[in-house]
Write a protein that holds these residues in place. Structure first.
Motif, PDB file in Angstrom:
ATOM      1  N   GLY A  82       0.786  -1.221   0.000  1.00 18.16           N
ATOM      2  CA  GLY A  82       0.000   0.000   0.000  1.00 18.16           C
ATOM      3  C   GLY A  82       0.817   1.268   0.000  1.00 18.16           C
ATOM      4  N   LYS A  83       2.052   1.186   0.462  1.00 16.27           N
ATOM      5  CA  LYS A  83       2.941   2.353   0.486  1.00 16.27           C
ATOM      6  C   LYS A  83       3.919   2.314  -0.671  1.00 16.27           C
ATOM      7  CE  LYS A  83       6.449   4.670   3.292  1.00 16.27           C
ATOM      8  NZ  LYS A  83       7.213   4.635   4.579  1.00 16.27           N
ATOM      9  N   ASP A  84       4.633   1.190  -0.800  1.00 12.80           N
ATOM     10  CA  ASP A  84       5.638   1.063  -1.858  1.00 12.80           C
ATOM     11  C   ASP A  84       5.054   0.497  -3.150  1.00 12.80           C
ATOM     12  OD1 ASP A  84       7.917   1.923  -0.247  1.00 12.80           O
ATOM     13  OD2 ASP A  84       7.577   0.061   0.861  1.00 12.80           O
ATOM     14  N   PHE A  85       3.973  -0.217  -3.045  1.00 14.26           N
ATOM     15  CA  PHE A  85       3.320  -0.807  -4.221  1.00 14.26           C
ATOM     16  C   PHE A  85       1.900  -1.176  -3.835  1.00 14.26           C
ATOM     17  CE2 PHE A  85       4.773  -4.362  -1.760  1.00 14.26           C
ATOM     18  CZ  PHE A  85       3.787  -5.320  -1.909  1.00 14.26           C
ATOM     19  N   LYS A  86       1.060  -1.448  -4.833  1.00 15.56           N
ATOM     20  CA  LYS A  86      -0.301  -1.887  -4.600  1.00 15.56           C
ATOM     21  C   LYS A  86      -0.462  -3.310  -5.110  1.00 15.56           C
ATOM     22  CE  LYS A  86      -2.418   2.699  -4.848  1.00 15.56           C
ATOM     23  NZ  LYS A  86      -3.418   3.561  -5.545  1.00 15.56           N
ATOM     24  N   ILE A  87      -1.144  -4.133  -4.350  1.00 11.15           N
ATOM     25  CA  ILE A  87      -1.363  -5.522  -4.736  1.00 11.15           C
ATOM     26  C   ILE A  87      -2.115  -5.572  -6.064  1.00 11.15           C
ATOM     27  CG2 ILE A  87      -2.576  -7.659  -4.138  1.00 11.15           C
ATOM     28  CD1 ILE A  87      -2.054  -6.994  -1.197  1.00 11.15           C
ATOM     29  N   GLY A  88      -1.625  -6.429  -6.971  1.00 10.24           N
ATOM     30  CA  GLY A  88      -2.287  -6.616  -8.249  1.00 10.24           C
ATOM     31  C   GLY A  88      -1.951  -5.587  -9.301  1.00 10.24           C
ATOM     32  N   GLN A  89      -0.964  -4.728  -9.016  1.00 13.01           N
ATOM     33  CA  GLN A  89      -0.597  -3.695  -9.978  1.00 13.01           C
ATOM     34  C   GLN A  89       0.905  -3.722 -10.270  1.00 13.01           C
ATOM     35  OE1 GLN A  89      -2.041   0.243  -9.055  1.00 13.01           O
ATOM     36  NE2 GLN A  89      -4.049  -0.518  -8.381  1.00 13.01           N
ATOM     37  N   VAL A  90       1.251  -3.445 -11.518  1.00 10.67           N
ATOM     38  CA  VAL A  90       2.650  -3.393 -11.926  1.00 10.67           C
ATOM     39  C   VAL A  90       3.318  -2.177 -11.305  1.00 10.67           C
ATOM     40  CG1 VAL A  90       4.195  -3.059 -13.897  1.00 10.67           C
ATOM     41  CG2 VAL A  90       2.222  -4.584 -14.105  1.00 10.67           C
ATOM     42  N   SER A  91       4.504  -2.380 -10.742  1.00 10.45           N
ATOM     43  CA  SER A  91       5.252  -1.251 -10.186  1.00 10.45           C
ATOM     44  C   SER A  91       6.740  -1.518 -10.269  1.00 10.45           C
ATOM     45  CB  SER A  91       4.859  -0.990  -8.732  1.00 10.45           C
ATOM     46  OG  SER A  91       5.444  -1.933  -7.858  1.00 10.45           O
ATOM     47  N   ALA A  92       7.505  -0.428 -10.359  1.00 13.56           N
ATOM     48  CA  ALA A  92       8.960  -0.535 -10.409  1.00 13.56           C
ATOM     49  C   ALA A  92       9.509  -1.087  -9.104  1.00 13.56           C
ATOM     50  CB  ALA A  92       9.572   0.830 -10.708  1.00 13.56           C
ATOM     51  N   ALA A  93       8.923  -0.670  -7.984  1.00 15.83           N
ATOM     52  CA  ALA A  93       9.417  -1.131  -6.682  1.00 15.83           C
ATOM     53  C   ALA A  93       9.259  -2.641  -6.535  1.00 15.83           C
ATOM     54  CB  ALA A  93       8.675  -0.406  -5.560  1.00 15.83           C
ATOM     55  N   ALA A  94       8.108  -3.162  -6.963  1.00 14.94           N
ATOM     56  CA  ALA A  94       7.880  -4.608  -6.875  1.00 14.94           C
ATOM     57  C   ALA A  94       8.796  -5.360  -7.825  1.00 14.94           C
ATOM     58  CB  ALA A  94       6.415  -4.927  -7.174  1.00 14.94           C
ATOM     59  N   GLY A  95       9.001  -4.811  -9.038  1.00 19.84           N
ATOM     60  CA  GLY A  95       9.881  -5.463  -9.997  1.00 19.84           C
ATOM     61  C   GLY A  95      11.314  -5.514  -9.524  1.00 19.84           C
ATOM     62  N   ASP A  96      11.775  -4.410  -8.935  1.00 20.73           N
ATOM     63  CA  ASP A  96      13.135  -4.400  -8.402  1.00 20.73           C
ATOM     64  C   ASP A  96      13.258  -5.357  -7.217  1.00 20.73           C
ATOM     65  OD1 ASP A  96      15.890  -3.277  -8.038  1.00 20.73           O
ATOM     66  OD2 ASP A  96      15.002  -2.589  -6.149  1.00 20.73           O
ATOM     67  N   GLY A  97      12.253  -5.372  -6.355  1.00 21.46           N
ATOM     68  CA  GLY A  97      12.286  -6.292  -5.225  1.00 21.46           C
ATOM     69  C   GLY A  97      12.393  -7.732  -5.666  1.00 21.46           C
ATOM     70  N   ALA A  98      11.578  -8.105  -6.661  1.00 22.89           N
ATOM     71  CA  ALA A  98      11.602  -9.479  -7.167  1.00 22.89           C
ATOM     72  C   ALA A  98      12.988  -9.862  -7.662  1.00 22.89           C
ATOM     73  CB  ALA A  98      10.573  -9.642  -8.282  1.00 22.89           C
ATOM     74  N   TYR A  99      13.636  -8.929  -8.339  1.00 20.23           N
ATOM     75  CA  TYR A  99      14.999  -9.194  -8.826  1.00 20.23           C
ATOM     76  C   TYR A  99      15.974  -9.352  -7.656  1.00 20.23           C
ATOM     77  CZ  TYR A  99      19.577  -8.521 -10.914  1.00 20.23           C
ATOM     78  OH  TYR A  99      20.897  -8.681 -11.279  1.00 20.23           O
TER      79      TYR A  99
END
Length: 327
Positions: A82-99
């Motif tokens: 909810g702060k760094d990313f939203k569930i179910g939505q594409v985001s740079a923060a989530a993509g970087d985290g996954a990497y």
């Protein structure tokens, strides 16, 4: 490898990866004893609380700090839902985290701290937005381990498939079906089956064109590239058949005629496996100096956060990774 630990990378935090990673350990206690999750502690805590899980979470710095009786988490990147990313939505923060989860797990595997890396799904658009321009997991693992010869294998209980090419256009896939590449994939398929307990694996090589080219009428790739690779493999003593018409080769494999199929491109190999075993298929990267298995599905943004994601494919991926260790 000396270590028997398995590391789960929780995938894109906006997808179902965190949920299925936790469910695999919460509801199947036998996996807790030797598994750590590489991810974001805050995200996992969010799902842990939402799903009312009973096994406590333990934040650890390394596998050496492993705490029995807990779901152990190496928090690679701190992210907040909810702060760094939203569930179910594409985001740079989530993509970087996954990497970053993957990179840390690979580093630990290369050091011998863990024996297997099992990956939850990432989102390629998010990965790119996060600054990591890879086609997917396979290419990340190859790059970070310095591997030049590799391929994707899809495994299910009735059939296994390796791919000459994966994430490229169909037009480019035709160009990648060279004698050298087909022969590489035959070798990788043979080695994988032997590691899984098949001493003399029966390998089928699919044709590229309809009816495997029909003696050149529908294309000459079989004559000029694929058949020469098969003949070279036979001269080495491998049990190889083909090129087998793509419209029948997977049925034959399903019936037990072959142990593994060498498919020429992504959809040729993916469609039959996913049709038969969408929830139980496993993705394996062959040719690496470490063992990598994965769920055979995507981030499922449409159901992320709803608590209904199925962890079955994750369980199969964990089991297959252990089979590679023990053989």
């Amino acid at each position: 490898m000396a270590a028997k630990f398995v590391g789960i990378t929780m995938g894109d935090p906006a997808g179902i990866g965190p949920e299925i990673s936790l469910k695999a350990l919460e509801y199947h206690h036998e996996y807790q004893q030797s598994t750590v999750i590489y991810g974001s502690y805050g995200v996992l805590k969010y799902y842990h609380d939402a799903l009312k899980m009973k096994t406590p979470l333990a934040r650890i710095d390394s596998v050496g700090d492993f705490k029995p009786g807990c779901i152990n988490v190496i928090s690679v990147v701190e992210l907040e839902v909810g702060k760094d990313f939203k569930i179910g939505q594409v985001s740079a923060a989530a993509g970087d985290g996954a990497y970053q989860y993957i990179a840390r797990a690979i580093d630990d595997a290369m050091k011998g701290d863990i024996s297997v890396v099992t990956t939850a799904p990432l989102n390629k658009e998010a990965l790119h937005k996060g600054g990591h321009n890879f086609d997917g997991h396979t290419e990340i693992f190859a790059t970070l381990t310095g591997t030049q010869t590799y391929t994707m294998m899809l495994w299910c209980e009735t059939m296994s498939v390796v791919h000459v090419s994966t994430h490229c256009s169909l037009r480019e896939a035709c160009d990648r079906a060279t004698k050298a590449r087909v022969l590489e994939c035959i070798h990788l398929a043979d080695d994988a089956m032997k590691r899984l307990g098949k001493p003399s694996p029966r390998i089928a090589v699919a044709g590229l064109n309809p009816h495997s080219g029909e003696a050149g009428i529908f294309g000459r790739e079989e004559i000029e590239e694929i058949t020469p690779a098969i003949e070279a493999a036979k001269q080495e003593g491998l049990c190889v058949d083909g090129p087998v018409s793509p419209d029948t080769v997977f049925l034959k494999a399903h019936k037990g005629v072959y142990d593994i199929v060498v498919a020429m491109y992504h959809d040729q190999g993916h469609i039959p496996v996913k049709m038969m075993a969408f929830d139980s298929g496993v993705n394996v990267t062959l040719g690496l100096p470490i063992i990598r298995t994965s769920v055979d599905h995507g981030t499922a943004f449409d159901i992320a956060g709803k608590g209904i994601a199925n962890e079955e494919s994750m369980l199969y991926a964990l089991d297959l990774g252990k089979n590679f260790i023990t053989q």
